[in-house]
Design a protein around this motif. Structure first.
Motif, PDB file in Angstrom:
ATOM      1  N   GLY A  42      -7.313  -6.861  -0.179  1.00 55.18           N
ATOM      2  CA  GLY A  42      -6.096  -6.740  -0.954  1.00 55.18           C
ATOM      3  C   GLY A  42      -5.770  -5.296  -1.305  1.00 55.18           C
ATOM      4  N   HIS A  43      -6.792  -4.519  -1.637  1.00 56.13           N
ATOM      5  CA  HIS A  43      -6.567  -3.111  -1.966  1.00 56.13           C
ATOM      6  C   HIS A  43      -5.978  -2.367  -0.767  1.00 56.13           C
ATOM      7  N   ARG A  44      -6.488  -2.642   0.431  1.00 54.03           N
ATOM      8  CA  ARG A  44      -5.954  -1.971   1.622  1.00 54.03           C
ATOM      9  C   ARG A  44      -4.519  -2.397   1.898  1.00 54.03           C
ATOM     10  N   PHE A  45      -4.240  -3.672   1.674  1.00 54.48           N
ATOM     11  CA  PHE A  45      -2.888  -4.186   1.904  1.00 54.48           C
ATOM     12  C   PHE A  45      -1.906  -3.596   0.890  1.00 54.48           C
ATOM     13  N   GLN A  46      -2.294  -3.616  -0.382  1.00 55.06           N
ATOM     14  CA  GLN A  46      -1.436  -3.039  -1.410  1.00 55.06           C
ATOM     15  C   GLN A  46      -1.244  -1.542  -1.196  1.00 55.06           C
ATOM     16  N   SER A  47      -2.297  -0.844  -0.802  1.00 54.60           N
ATOM     17  CA  SER A  47      -2.201   0.595  -0.565  1.00 54.60           C
ATOM     18  C   SER A  47      -1.201   0.913   0.540  1.00 54.60           C
ATOM     19  N   ALA A  48      -1.171   0.064   1.571  1.00 57.70           N
ATOM     20  CA  ALA A  48      -0.200   0.270   2.640  1.00 57.70           C
ATOM     21  C   ALA A  48       1.223   0.127   2.113  1.00 57.70           C
ATOM     22  N   LEU A  49       1.449  -0.866   1.258  1.00 57.52           N
ATOM     23  CA  LEU A  49       2.773  -1.035   0.648  1.00 57.52           C
ATOM     24  C   LEU A  49       3.136   0.170  -0.204  1.00 57.52           C
ATOM     25  N   LEU A  50       2.201   0.644  -1.029  1.00 59.16           N
ATOM     26  CA  LEU A  50       2.489   1.771  -1.909  1.00 59.16           C
ATOM     27  C   LEU A  50       2.761   3.045  -1.102  1.00 59.16           C
ATOM     28  N   ARG A  51       1.981   3.285  -0.047  1.00 51.93           N
ATOM     29  CA  ARG A  51       2.253   4.454   0.803  1.00 51.93           C
ATOM     30  C   ARG A  51       3.633   4.350   1.444  1.00 51.93           C
TER      31      ARG A  51
ATOM     32  N   ALA B 199       6.217   2.786   0.237  1.00 56.83           N
ATOM     33  CA  ALA B 199       7.227   3.031  -0.785  1.00 56.83           C
ATOM     34  C   ALA B 199       7.361   4.515  -1.108  1.00 56.83           C
ATOM     35  N   LYS B 200       6.265   5.229  -1.051  1.00 54.10           N
ATOM     36  CA  LYS B 200       6.283   6.642  -1.432  1.00 54.10           C
ATOM     37  C   LYS B 200       6.671   7.572  -0.291  1.00 54.10           C
ATOM     38  N   THR B 201       6.304   7.209   0.947  1.00 54.94           N
ATOM     39  CA  THR B 201       6.478   8.141   2.062  1.00 54.94           C
ATOM     40  C   THR B 201       7.365   7.620   3.185  1.00 54.94           C
ATOM     41  N   GLY B 202       7.620   6.312   3.218  1.00 53.30           N
ATOM     42  CA  GLY B 202       8.375   5.736   4.320  1.00 53.30           C
ATOM     43  C   GLY B 202       7.524   5.311   5.496  1.00 53.30           C
ATOM     44  N   ALA B 203       6.188   5.414   5.371  1.00 54.65           N
ATOM     45  CA  ALA B 203       5.267   4.955   6.412  1.00 54.65           C
ATOM     46  C   ALA B 203       4.053   4.332   5.738  1.00 54.65           C
ATOM     47  N   PRO B 204       3.481   3.257   6.297  1.00 57.78           N
ATOM     48  CA  PRO B 204       2.384   2.558   5.622  1.00 57.78           C
ATOM     49  C   PRO B 204       1.019   3.197   5.769  1.00 57.78           C
ATOM     50  N   GLY B 205       0.901   4.308   6.505  1.00 65.26           N
ATOM     51  CA  GLY B 205      -0.381   4.978   6.575  1.00 65.26           C
ATOM     52  C   GLY B 205      -0.706   5.492   7.962  1.00 65.26           C
ATOM     53  N   PRO B 206      -1.589   6.482   8.056  1.00 65.06           N
ATOM     54  CA  PRO B 206      -1.897   7.108   9.349  1.00 65.06           C
ATOM     55  C   PRO B 206      -2.669   6.224  10.311  1.00 65.06           C
ATOM     56  N   MET B 207      -3.352   5.204   9.803  1.00 62.81           N
ATOM     57  CA  MET B 207      -4.133   4.317  10.667  1.00 62.81           C
ATOM     58  C   MET B 207      -3.332   3.090  11.114  1.00 62.81           C
ATOM     59  N   TRP B 208      -2.032   3.136  10.933  1.00 70.54           N
ATOM     60  CA  TRP B 208      -1.181   2.018  11.289  1.00 70.54           C
ATOM     61  C   TRP B 208      -0.038   2.542  12.153  1.00 70.54           C
ATOM     62  N   PRO B 209      -0.138   2.473  13.474  1.00 67.67           N
ATOM     63  CA  PRO B 209       0.897   3.008  14.356  1.00 67.67           C
ATOM     64  C   PRO B 209       2.170   2.166  14.320  1.00 67.67           C
ATOM     65  N   LYS B 210       3.281   2.802  14.638  1.00 70.16           N
ATOM     66  CA  LYS B 210       4.549   2.087  14.703  1.00 70.16           C
ATOM     67  C   LYS B 210       4.522   1.044  15.817  1.00 70.16           C
ATOM     68  N   TYR B 211       5.361   0.041  15.634  1.00 68.98           N
ATOM     69  CA  TYR B 211       5.515  -1.001  16.647  1.00 68.98           C
ATOM     70  C   TYR B 211       6.498  -0.524  17.705  1.00 68.98           C
ATOM     71  N   ASP B 212       6.235  -0.848  18.954  1.00 74.90           N
ATOM     72  CA  ASP B 212       7.202  -0.617  20.031  1.00 74.90           C
ATOM     73  C   ASP B 212       7.082  -1.762  21.020  1.00 74.90           C
ATOM     74  N   THR B 213       8.062  -1.894  21.889  1.00 79.85           N
ATOM     75  CA  THR B 213       8.099  -3.043  22.783  1.00 79.85           C
ATOM     76  C   THR B 213       7.289  -2.826  24.060  1.00 79.85           C
ATOM     77  N   VAL B 214       6.553  -1.726  24.140  1.00 78.19           N
ATOM     78  CA  VAL B 214       5.661  -1.493  25.277  1.00 78.19           C
ATOM     79  C   VAL B 214       4.234  -1.904  24.914  1.00 78.19           C
ATOM     80  N   SER B 215       3.664  -1.246  23.905  1.00 74.34           N
ATOM     81  CA  SER B 215       2.280  -1.561  23.517  1.00 74.34           C
ATOM     82  C   SER B 215       2.201  -2.679  22.491  1.00 74.34           C
ATOM     83  N   ARG B 216       3.258  -2.844  21.674  1.00 73.86           N
ATOM     84  CA  ARG B 216       3.317  -3.883  20.637  1.00 73.86           C
ATOM     85  C   ARG B 216       2.093  -3.824  19.722  1.00 73.86           C
ATOM     86  N   ARG B 217       1.759  -2.621  19.265  1.00 71.53           N
ATOM     87  CA  ARG B 217       0.591  -2.431  18.404  1.00 71.53           C
ATOM     88  C   ARG B 217       0.828  -3.084  17.040  1.00 71.53           C
ATOM     89  N   THR B 218      -0.114  -3.906  16.649  1.00 70.68           N
ATOM     90  CA  THR B 218       0.000  -4.727  15.446  1.00 70.68           C
ATOM     91  C   THR B 218      -1.245  -4.553  14.587  1.00 70.68           C
TER      92      THR B 218
END
Length: 507
Positions: free
Chosen positions: A449-458, A460-479
């Motif tokens: 829960g702490h990791r999940f909440q931290s991603a939400l807070l990051r 909200a503060k920065t516009g990205a959920p964290g450096p260890m969470w890559p953006k989604y794209d329709t090629v790699s579909r990283r989740t």
């Protein structure tokens, strides 16, 4: 700390009048502030109107009434004495105990409950821990539910008694407008609003990304288990309105008077019968309490708006649970989680896709696979449609929440719908959250829960959920997979994703 210091900033001047909050632990809290006029009398089934000003200081120490709904036995709040009333359009703000010198990010939460139940007062969605630990502001609201908020009765309007549709969504827009006008007075940044929600709340937030009236009212969205396909055109909405009146024994000629004057209780009961006993068998996978694609307030179906790049181009996080359908199959049987309902769903929607989809669920029509189909038809597949379309034009991140405490696993539920709520709010120590960890895993659950909440807070503060969470794209579909040990997966459930491709459901 002196009493004077501890209570600093409790009196706040809002655009309608002064309010006084109270100190609760490490936070300051203002509850039950009217953001719109009571939607009663001539305002029933009409869009909300801005609350009238007041002069005296409003006591904002307690939550406002719950919107009229069925029993709250599965939705515990801070006290059973909180009443139900149509006069329910209130908003709540929680801020850190010590005022900040700089404006803080604001998180606005929309509660779930299938557009028929729930309240901002539910203890499972208490944002005080998030505020105290994250140095943010938390806002929640009540909005109209059930037939009074999410049915379309325009066909029964008269010149003397007009009705409007999407009034529950319009309530949320009015609350967001209140946030824009007032949040700076509470220490929040009106230019940094993150809208988040779970289930129907996430569905509403997703829909608001497609509502012109909500443009500019929020800047990011974090969506937990939205049912992105739950919005329908006027034909289905009119059919359901007629069935609703039929349950009440009311003909078209007397509809305007009845809808205006009947108490809320029979309207709640009729909506419950329609949505829980009739619609799930007549149109499996549909939900008769839902936003309406009316061509004006909601110009396009959300799935079409995202596909065409016409949804709000803001950073978006969207995810679902690993076992969405099990909760509904066990406790709230409204999804197509049986062979009979699944076969009818495909017959009414996409019969040509039926064979390919069910073949992707090895073992169907076994119950386990049927439950998986039902949950993924309503939550996972349409959510995936949204995130893959949005990723083409705006920052987007996708997740799946796989963690389930031992009690949920032993009950056969797994990581089912709603189990991410105690995780994101850090409420494993109260009510339903405490029950989930009675058989162990409390520390692991708290860590996830702490990791999940931290991603939400990051986010909200920065516009990205964290450096260890890559953006989604329709090629790699990283989740991102949230579990005992988090990981990144490439195109999870790819065979199922391809099988569902082209499925549109009800429109």
């Amino acid at each position: 700390m002196s009493t004077a210091t501890a209570e600093a900033g409790l009196n706040v001047q809002t655009s309608e009048g002064p309010v006084r909050g109270r100190v609760l632990g490490d936070t300051r809290s203002w509850r039950g502030i009217p953001y719109a006029e009571p939607p009663v009398g001539e305002l029933r089934l009409r869009r909300p109107r801005r609350a009238r000003p007041w002069r005296d200081v409003l006591d904002a120490s307690g939550f406002g009434p719950w919107a009229p709904q069925r029993t709250r036995r599965l939705l515990p709040g801070p006290g059973p004495r909180t009443p139900m009333s149509e006069d329910c359009l209130t908003i709540n703000v929680t801020a850190p105990k010590t005022p900040s010198a700089e404006p803080l990010p604001v998180l606005v939460f929309l509660h779930g409950g299938a557009f028929s139940s729930g309240s901002a007062a539910m203890e499972l969605i208490d944002g005080s821990g998030m505020v105290a630990g994250g140095n943010v502001l938390f806002v929640s609201m009540n909005y109209r539910l059930g037939a009074l908020g999410f049915m379309d009765f325009r066909a029964y309007s008269t010149p003397e008694r007009p009705f409007e549709t999407n009034v529950g969504l319009a309530d949320q827009v009015a609350a967001l407008e209140w946030v824009q006008r007032n949040i700076a007075a509470f220490g929040g940044d009106p230019d940094n609003i993150t809208l988040f929600g779970e289930s129907a709340g996430a569905t509403a937030a997703l829909t608001l990304m497609c509502v012109p009236a909500a443009d500019g009212l929020f800047h990011r969205a974090f969506l937990q288990s939205p049912a992105a396909g739950v919005a329908y055109g006027p034909e289905l909405a009119e059919q359901w309105a007629a069935e609703f009146l039929g349950i009440l024994g009311i003909g078209a000629g007397g509809a305007a008077e009845a809808l205006s004057e009947l108490p809320a209780a029979p309207l709640v009961a009729a909506a419950e019968q329609l949505t829980d006993k009739i619609t799930p068998d007549a149109q499996p996978g549909a939900r008769s309490l839902a936003p309406v694609v009316d061509g004006s307030f909601l110009p396009l179906h959300p799935l079409d708006a995202f596909a065409q790049g016409k949804a709000r181009q803001i950073p978006l996080v969207l995810g679902t649970m690993n076992n969405e359908g099990t909760l509904f199959d066990r406790f709230h049987n409204i999804l197509p989680t049986s062979e009979e309902r699944i076969e009818k769903m495909f017959a009414l929607t996409e019969p040509d896709l039926r064979d390919g989809v069910v073949a992707a669920y090895k073992g169907y029509p076994h119950k386990r696979q049927a439950v998986e189909i039902g949950g993924e038809a309503v939550f996972w597949h349409p959510g995936l449609q949204v995130i893959q379309a949005h990723s083409e034009s705006a920052p987007a991140w996708c997740y799946r929440f796989d963690y389930a405490p031992r009690a949920a696993r032993l009950a056969g539920l797994g990581a089912t719908h709603g189990l991410d709520l105690p995780a994101v709010f850090g409420t494993y120590g109260t009510g339903v959250g405490k029950t989930l960890v009675l058989l162990g895993n409390r520390r692991t659950a708290a860590n996830v829960g702490h990791r999940f909440q931290s991603a939400l807070l990051r986010f909200a503060k920065t516009g990205a959920p964290g450096p260890m969470w890559p953006k989604y794209d329709t090629v790699s579909r990283r989740t991102k997979i949230f579990d005992r040990y988090d990981r990144i997966e490439l195109d999870p459930r790819s065979a199922r994703r391809k099988a569902w491709n082209g499925y549109r459901g009800y429109r």
